[in-house]
Design an enzyme around this catalytic site. Structure first.
Site, short mmCIF file in Angstrom:
data_model
loop_
_atom_site.label_atom_id
_atom_site.label_comp_id
_atom_site.label_asym_id
_atom_site.label_seq_id
_atom_site.Cartn_x
_atom_site.Cartn_y
_atom_site.Cartn_z
N GLU A 89 37.57 43.22 43.10
CA GLU A 89 38.18 43.12 44.44
C GLU A 89 39.23 42.01 44.49
OE1 GLU A 89 35.48 43.18 47.75
OE2 GLU A 89 37.06 42.62 49.16
N LYS A 267 28.02 40.65 53.35
CA LYS A 267 28.76 41.25 52.23
C LYS A 267 29.85 40.29 51.77
CE LYS A 267 31.96 44.03 50.13
NZ LYS A 267 33.34 43.66 49.76
N ASP A 283 21.18 39.91 36.88
CA ASP A 283 20.86 41.16 37.58
C ASP A 283 21.37 41.07 39.03
OD1 ASP A 283 19.68 43.26 38.95
OD2 ASP A 283 17.80 43.14 37.83
N HIS A 381 44.66 39.48 52.18
CA HIS A 381 44.08 40.58 51.43
C HIS A 381 45.19 41.53 50.95
CE1 HIS A 381 40.65 43.26 50.64
NE2 HIS A 381 39.94 42.16 50.81
#
Ligand code: NAD
Length: 429
Positions: A89, A267, A283, A381
């Site tokens: 991202e 998130k 993990d 972004h």
């Protein structure tokens, strides 16, 4: 072995796992109509040799490279860290670095953590009476813990091992169950294999004690006994003034009260945390599962970080979530890049690692909230996203930035526009 298979259409490939990666790739090439160039890309495994990859997971045909960058400016408990981050991202690494700089102006991050204790669950069904079975297990605690600890002398030698247990009676659609929790100090391991081995080993004892039947014996990813916490104060000048401080506080209150917003808020923090977890071969599903489950532990799903304005008008933030990560085990030592990432990160214990991750999560969360509360997320972004769109449209080398800059200026970050700009620039050349 594979001759009777319809090579072009069937996904049933008997003995696929027994083949060499090259042989598997030949089958996939046939199935998917891969070109020679595509096959060559898959064969080029770079810094993760194919034989290492082949031992890590099953049915390997290649590797999946992802960019790895470095989050800079981090100061945690007075120590400087460079943070390896693997992510697809755009803007995540830049945002974390930017936020870490703001926090640095306020003295950096401070952190703490609990002991690295994981929970192993043993599910006992077909019990006559839950409370009696619970007492039978609790009365035999010393013997059960000894049996668990006999499984892992190495973990014991580092001061870890099964330290305690508890049991709960739960009502389910399939009747009463006794759920035994083994509390295992995993020291510098994530601990899933260690805990699962112990849970399996003590199960026959538990069946004998209770007369019940054990089905599941597995670690819980809701690692409420293995928590990492980070907090910081950001001077109002560093964050962009008191209006932005207010905006971030309102955003935090919104996330605390509304699960739709909390999911995105969390998130955002995970953007940073998972990038580091991935880079170090840990993990990341365990961290995602644990974090989100923890966010709903005391009621409706909520945010695992919060921001408030203090009496000086500065911003105070904190985050707390489970951090089941290790310095050994899993892919941490087998993946050559994970080993290098660990060296760059330079943490001495799984606890220190978990605390760094909490700080990264808080930084990432701050960066997102600052952008959302001021100019909006799209500005930062989009300029990075525009580069990806330019590449998708076929731009190469210096053309990537030229096309991206034009699209951002025009506020039209789309592949069709990228192609038009690219055509125009190429004709001019
Ligand atoms: P592991 O078994 O490879 O390593 C742990 C072992 O290393 C310990 O049991 C101990 O014997 C030894 N050890 C050596 N030095 C140590 C030290 N300083 N501190 C602690 N132990 C030390 O790995 P693990 O951490 O038990 O398991 C992690 C793996 O399990 C991950 O790959 C994860 O993906 C996988 N897994 C996860 C889940 C889940 O999260 N639900 C379930 C199953 C498997």
């Amino acid at each position: 072995m594979l001759s009777d298979r319809n090579m072009a259409t069937s996904s049933v490939i008997s003995g696929f796992y027994k083949l060499q990666p090259k042989e598997r790739l030949a089958i996939i090439k046939d199935f998917a109509g891969l070109t020679e160039d595509e096959v060559r890309l898959l064969e080029n495994t770079g810094s993760l040799p194919i034989d290492v990859a082949d031992h890590m997971v099953e049915n390997v045909i290649g590797v999946f490279p992802e960019p790895m960058g470095i989050g800079v400016n981090f100061q945690i408990n007075g120590k400087d860290y460079l943070i390896p981050m693997a992510t697809e991202e755009p803007s995540v690494i830049a945002a974390a670095s930017y936020a870490a700089k703001m926090v640095r102006d306020g003295g950096g991050f401070h952190t703490s953590s609990t002991a690295p204790v994981m929970i192993g669950q043993i599910q006992v069904v077909k019990i006559k009476d839950g409370e009696t079975a619970k007492k039978q297990v609790l009365d035999a605690k010393v013997g059960i813990l000894k049996k668990a600890n006999d499984q892992d002398p190495v973990l014991n030698s580092f001061g870890g091992g099964a330290k305690d247990l508890d049991a709960r009676v739960i009502e389910t659609t399939m009747g009463q169950m006794l759920i035994v929790h083994l509390f295992v100090d995993c020291r510098d391991a994530m601990g899933a294999n260690a805990v699962n081995t112990m849970a399996e080993a003590v199960s026959p004892m538990i069946e004998q004690l209770t007369g019940g039947h054990v089905y599941l014996r597995i670690i819980s990813n809701l690692a409420v006994k293995r928590l990492a916490k980070a907090w910081c104060t950001v001077p109002k000048e560093a964050v962009g003034g008191e209006t932005v401080v207010d905006g971030i506080s309102y955003a935090s209150a919104f996330a605390a009260a509304d699960p739709y917003r909390a999911a995105t808020h969390n998130k955002g923090a995970m953007n940073g945390i998972i990038a580091v977890v991935l880079a170090t071969g840990n993990d990341h599903r365990a961290i995602e599962a644990g974090g989100h489950a923890y966010a709903a532990f005391n009621g409706p799903y909520t945010s695992f970080s919060k921001w408030v304005k203090n009496k000086n008008g500065d911003l105070e933030g904190s985050i707390e979530l489970p951090m089941a990560v290790g310095l050994i085990g899993g892919a941490v030592k087998t993946h050559p890049i994970a080993r290098i990432a660990m060296k760059i990160l330079n943490v001495k214990s799984a606890n220190e690692f978990g605390e760094v991750l909490a700080a990264v999560g808080l930084a990432q969360n701050l960066a997102a909230l600052r952008a959302l509360s001021s100019e909006g997320i799209q500005r930062g972004h989009m300029s990075l996203h525009a580069r990806n769109i330019a590449v998708t449209a076929g731009a190469k080398d210096a053309m990537i930035d030229l096309v991206a800059e034009r699209m951002v200026k025009e506020r039209k970050v789309r592949v069709d526009r990228a192609k038009e700009i690219l055509d125009e620039l190429c004709t001019k050349q």
